[in-house]
Write a protein that holds these residues in place. Structure first.
Motif, PDB file in Angstrom:
ATOM      1  N   LEU A  16     -21.434 -29.395  14.009  1.00  0.00           N
ATOM      2  CA  LEU A  16     -20.046 -29.061  14.325  1.00  0.00           C
ATOM      3  C   LEU A  16     -19.988 -27.789  15.169  1.00  0.00           C
ATOM      4  N   LEU A  17     -20.826 -26.810  14.845  1.00  0.00           N
ATOM      5  CA  LEU A  17     -20.893 -25.586  15.641  1.00  0.00           C
ATOM      6  C   LEU A  17     -21.292 -25.899  17.083  1.00  0.00           C
ATOM      7  N   ALA A  18     -22.280 -26.767  17.260  1.00  0.00           N
ATOM      8  CA  ALA A  18     -22.710 -27.147  18.609  1.00  0.00           C
ATOM      9  C   ALA A  18     -21.592 -27.835  19.375  1.00  0.00           C
ATOM     10  N   ALA A  19     -20.846 -28.709  18.694  1.00  0.00           N
ATOM     11  CA  ALA A  19     -19.743 -29.411  19.347  1.00  0.00           C
ATOM     12  C   ALA A  19     -18.666 -28.421  19.789  1.00  0.00           C
ATOM     13  N   ILE A  20     -18.316 -27.486  18.922  1.00  0.00           N
ATOM     14  CA  ILE A  20     -17.275 -26.511  19.246  1.00  0.00           C
ATOM     15  C   ILE A  20     -17.730 -25.595  20.384  1.00  0.00           C
ATOM     16  N   ALA A  21     -18.979 -25.139  20.338  1.00  0.00           N
ATOM     17  CA  ALA A  21     -19.494 -24.272  21.402  1.00  0.00           C
ATOM     18  C   ALA A  21     -19.501 -24.999  22.741  1.00  0.00           C
ATOM     19  N   THR A  22     -19.862 -26.282  22.735  1.00  0.00           N
ATOM     20  CA  THR A  22     -19.875 -27.068  23.977  1.00  0.00           C
ATOM     21  C   THR A  22     -18.466 -27.217  24.535  1.00  0.00           C
ATOM     22  N   ALA A  23     -17.509 -27.534  23.674  1.00  0.00           N
ATOM     23  CA  ALA A  23     -16.129 -27.696  24.120  1.00  0.00           C
ATOM     24  C   ALA A  23     -15.569 -26.387  24.662  1.00  0.00           C
ATOM     25  N   ARG A  24     -15.914 -25.274  24.018  1.00  0.00           N
ATOM     26  CA  ARG A  24     -15.436 -23.969  24.495  1.00  0.00           C
ATOM     27  C   ARG A  24     -16.035 -23.646  25.866  1.00  0.00           C
ATOM     28  N   TYR A  25     -17.289 -24.010  26.076  1.00  0.00           N
ATOM     29  CA  TYR A  25     -17.921 -23.778  27.384  1.00  0.00           C
ATOM     30  C   TYR A  25     -17.207 -24.582  28.473  1.00  0.00           C
ATOM     31  N   LEU A  26     -16.893 -25.834  28.183  1.00  0.00           N
ATOM     32  CA  LEU A  26     -16.187 -26.664  29.164  1.00  0.00           C
ATOM     33  C   LEU A  26     -14.824 -26.064  29.483  1.00  0.00           C
ATOM     34  N   ASP A  27     -14.118 -25.605  28.435  1.00  0.00           N
ATOM     35  CA  ASP A  27     -12.798 -24.988  28.649  1.00  0.00           C
ATOM     36  C   ASP A  27     -12.896 -23.756  29.550  1.00  0.00           C
ATOM     37  N   LYS A  28     -13.831 -22.878  29.215  1.00  0.00           N
ATOM     38  CA  LYS A  28     -13.952 -21.615  29.939  1.00  0.00           C
ATOM     39  C   LYS A  28     -14.340 -21.820  31.400  1.00  0.00           C
ATOM     40  N   ASN A  29     -15.080 -22.890  31.663  1.00  0.00           N
ATOM     41  CA  ASN A  29     -15.587 -23.109  33.019  1.00  0.00           C
ATOM     42  C   ASN A  29     -14.833 -24.212  33.764  1.00  0.00           C
ATOM     43  N   GLY A  30     -13.773 -24.731  33.154  1.00  0.00           N
ATOM     44  CA  GLY A  30     -12.951 -25.736  33.814  1.00  0.00           C
ATOM     45  C   GLY A  30     -13.712 -27.004  34.161  1.00  0.00           C
ATOM     46  N   LEU A  31     -14.658 -27.401  33.308  1.00  0.00           N
ATOM     47  CA  LEU A  31     -15.483 -28.582  33.585  1.00  0.00           C
ATOM     48  C   LEU A  31     -14.952 -29.809  32.847  1.00  0.00           C
ATOM     49  N   PRO A  32     -15.054 -30.983  33.471  1.00  0.00           N
ATOM     50  CA  PRO A  32     -14.647 -32.211  32.785  1.00  0.00           C
ATOM     51  C   PRO A  32     -15.690 -32.614  31.747  1.00  0.00           C
ATOM     52  N   GLY A  33     -15.253 -33.363  30.782  1.00  0.00           N
ATOM     53  CA  GLY A  33     -16.166 -33.856  29.757  1.00  0.00           C
ATOM     54  C   GLY A  33     -15.474 -33.857  28.404  1.00  0.00           C
ATOM     55  N   ARG A  34     -15.859 -34.804  27.581  1.00  0.00           N
ATOM     56  CA  ARG A  34     -15.307 -34.878  26.226  1.00  0.00           C
ATOM     57  C   ARG A  34     -16.427 -34.642  25.222  1.00  0.00           C
ATOM     58  N   VAL A  35     -16.069 -33.941  24.158  1.00  0.00           N
ATOM     59  CA  VAL A  35     -17.002 -33.652  23.075  1.00  0.00           C
ATOM     60  C   VAL A  35     -16.422 -34.263  21.799  1.00  0.00           C
ATOM     61  N   ARG A  36     -17.236 -35.020  21.090  1.00  0.00           N
ATOM     62  CA  ARG A  36     -16.770 -35.636  19.837  1.00  0.00           C
ATOM     63  C   ARG A  36     -17.791 -35.377  18.727  1.00  0.00           C
ATOM     64  N   TYR A  37     -17.317 -34.795  17.658  1.00  0.00           N
ATOM     65  CA  TYR A  37     -18.156 -34.600  16.470  1.00  0.00           C
ATOM     66  C   TYR A  37     -17.862 -35.718  15.473  1.00  0.00           C
ATOM     67  N   TYR A  38     -18.920 -36.326  14.962  1.00  0.00           N
ATOM     68  CA  TYR A  38     -18.776 -37.357  13.934  1.00  0.00           C
ATOM     69  C   TYR A  38     -19.229 -36.808  12.585  1.00  0.00           C
ATOM     70  N   GLY A  39     -18.314 -36.798  11.622  1.00  0.00           N
ATOM     71  CA  GLY A  39     -18.693 -36.509  10.249  1.00  0.00           C
ATOM     72  C   GLY A  39     -19.146 -37.808   9.602  1.00  0.00           C
TER      73      GLY A  39
END
Length: 489
Positions: A120-143
């Motif tokens: 979950l930490l990896a998913a959140i960090a990846t999504a935050r990186y995309l946000d900060k850098n204006g990059l396209p892409g979707r991140v999905r965490y599966y519990g």
């Protein structure tokens, strides 16, 4: 690899929160299919960081997904959180001592509290990186529930949960850091229920038909199979209902729970059919009725070389897990009570001298020194890997030689070394995800490799049509029973 530095800084800033999350799940270990507390904790954190939540994935109450981002490829991170029964252990204690604050007796004997929090930490960090850098892409965490039995991910795959995913990334706590996927066994889990006829075992045994005799004949017959099956295959069983406590009553019911493993799905299905014949034969010999309850199954792991090379490039930059002298000294206390032969074997497998004194693995084996090892355990990551290109890193988190599914794993699960392994894994996974999202040709290459393999060996879901996940099955049975009770009133 410039992106990795940004991810490292962000993950280290988030680390205390996710360390606390993993510890909270360790404190309240829940068994397969009943991980409601762990789900609630993870959902709260995911929502805090702006992820949208989908509950009851594939109809399973303790399966969920959390997603953020738009456009571009979809990267999935796989998390787990189920514990194991009767493994309660005082944290940090190298002697067997149940945790006095644990009232369930359960324990995180495979490190899934770390696995879920780290993914979950990896998913959140990846999504935050995309946000900060204006990059396209979707991140999905599966519990994902119930990895320890009946294979939650396999039911999720069968329910189409991963149909739109481009690549999947996950990790597991381990005794060493490995970026190349070890091979694992496919398995089937099944209950054999026998129904007999009760009778007075002294006065009229001839009137009875013993269900327990049927279970014992099944077990004896299965044990004779062991000489005639592949060396890597495994069969285990537990008698879940012996029919009663009175030896002077012919037992009218008995049940046994089987796990049948083999190198691949084809071998596993063949071995299962042989065990099934023995089960039917036991029913014939005892004149009892047999009911087969298929509980779950999973496939073997399908590695992806392209994704592993992307992971390796990130791991090379990270180096090993940054254990310090205190971590090593603490691990030494656990290593002192472990099998020395197993420890030597692990050190040899990672290129260390057998007499190397360190108890924790703090480097990364080079690519030309890392074999792909066949393990005899299993993981429901296998079915995900046959549905979408998947990569998994093993991150050093435990003293070498620590056997999984034991109190020794539980005892080390909240130590600083375990937390460092989790944070390291999050960095490696998010770094790999961003590498893929910044260069979509890598995803295309991974898919080409995946498609070539599956074209030659198509995926066959190991769960037969009509078999529902155990909690869904239980809910239907309860609903039917309530309806019958209402009718009888």
């Amino acid at each position: 690899m410039e992106h990795l530095n940004h991810l490292i800084n962000d993950i280290e800033a988030l680390a205390p929160e996710f360390t606390a999350l993993s510890d909270a799940i360790w404190d309240e270990p829940e068994l397969r299919w009943d991980e409601h507390g762990a789900v609630a904790k993870q959902v709260t954190v995911a929502e805090k960081y702006g992820f949208s939540i989908t509950r009851d994935v594939a109809g399973i109450p303790t399966a969920f997904s959390a997603e953020k981002g738009s456009g571009g490829p979809l990267i999935a991170f796989l998390g787990e959180y189920d514990g194991l029964a009767e493994l309660s252990q005082d944290s940090g204690n190298p002697e067997r001592c149940p945790d006095p604050g644990n009232h369930t007796g359960n324990g995180q004997g495979c490190g899934h509290h770390l696995l879920g929090a780290g993914s979950l930490l990896a998913a959140i960090a990846t999504a935050r990186y995309l946000d900060k850098n204006g990059l396209p892409g979707r991140v999905r965490y599966y519990g994902c529930p119930a990895e320890e039995a009946a294979a939650g991910k396999s039911f999720m795959v069968k329910g189409g949960a991963f149909a739109d995913v481009d690549t999947a990334i996950t990790w597991h706590p381990f005794a060493s850091t490995l970026w190349k996927q070890n091979l694992m066994l496919a398995y089937t889990q099944v209950y054999f229920h026998y129904k007999g006829v009760a009778a007075h075992a002294g006065a009229s045994p001839h009137m009875g038909r013993s269900a327990l005799d049927a279970v014992e004949l099944l077990n004896v017959g299965t044990n004779f199979l062991r000489e005639h099956m592949p060396d890597t295959a495994r069969i285990h069983y537990a008698i879940t209902d012996a029919g009663g406590l009175s030896p002077n009553v012919v037992q009218p019911r008995a049940s046994v729970y089987y796990i049948i493993r083999a190198t691949d799905g084809h071998q596993m299905r063949e071995l299962y059919e042989r065990v099934l014949k023995v089960a039917k034969g036991a029913a014939m010999m005892t004149e009892t009725e047999l009911t087969v309850e298929f509980d779950g199954a999973c496939s073997e792991i399908l590695p992806n070389d392209v994704l592993e090379q992307v992971l390796y490039q990130n791991v090379k930059v990270l180096g090993g897990v940054p254990f310090d002298a205190t971590d090593q000294a603490t691990a030494d206390r656990f290593a002192a009570g472990l099998d020395r032969r197993e420890i030597r074997s692990i050190k040899t497998s990672i290129g260390w001298a057998p007499n190397e004194e360190k108890a924790l693995h703090d480097d990364v084996p080079e690519s030309n020194n890392l074999p792909r090892v066949q393990l005899t355990g299993s993981s429901d990551v296998g079915d995900v890997s046959w549905s979408v290109p998947t990569v998994q890193i093993m991150a050093a988190s435990l003293a070498m030689g620590t056997p999984f599914h034991t109190w020794q794993v539980v005892a080390q699960g909240k130590l600083p070394a375990a937390h460092k392994g989790m944070i390291y894994a999050a960095k490696a996974m998010s770094g790999t995800a961003v590498s893929l999202l910044r260069d979509n040709t890598l995803i295309d290459q991974a898919k080409s490799e995946f498609n070539a393999v599956t074209a030659e060996t198509p995926y066959i879901c190991p769960i037969p049509d009509g078999v529902l996940a155990p909690p869904v099955r239980r809910a239907q049975i309860d609903e039917l029973q309530n309806a019958l009770d209402t009718q009888s009133v």
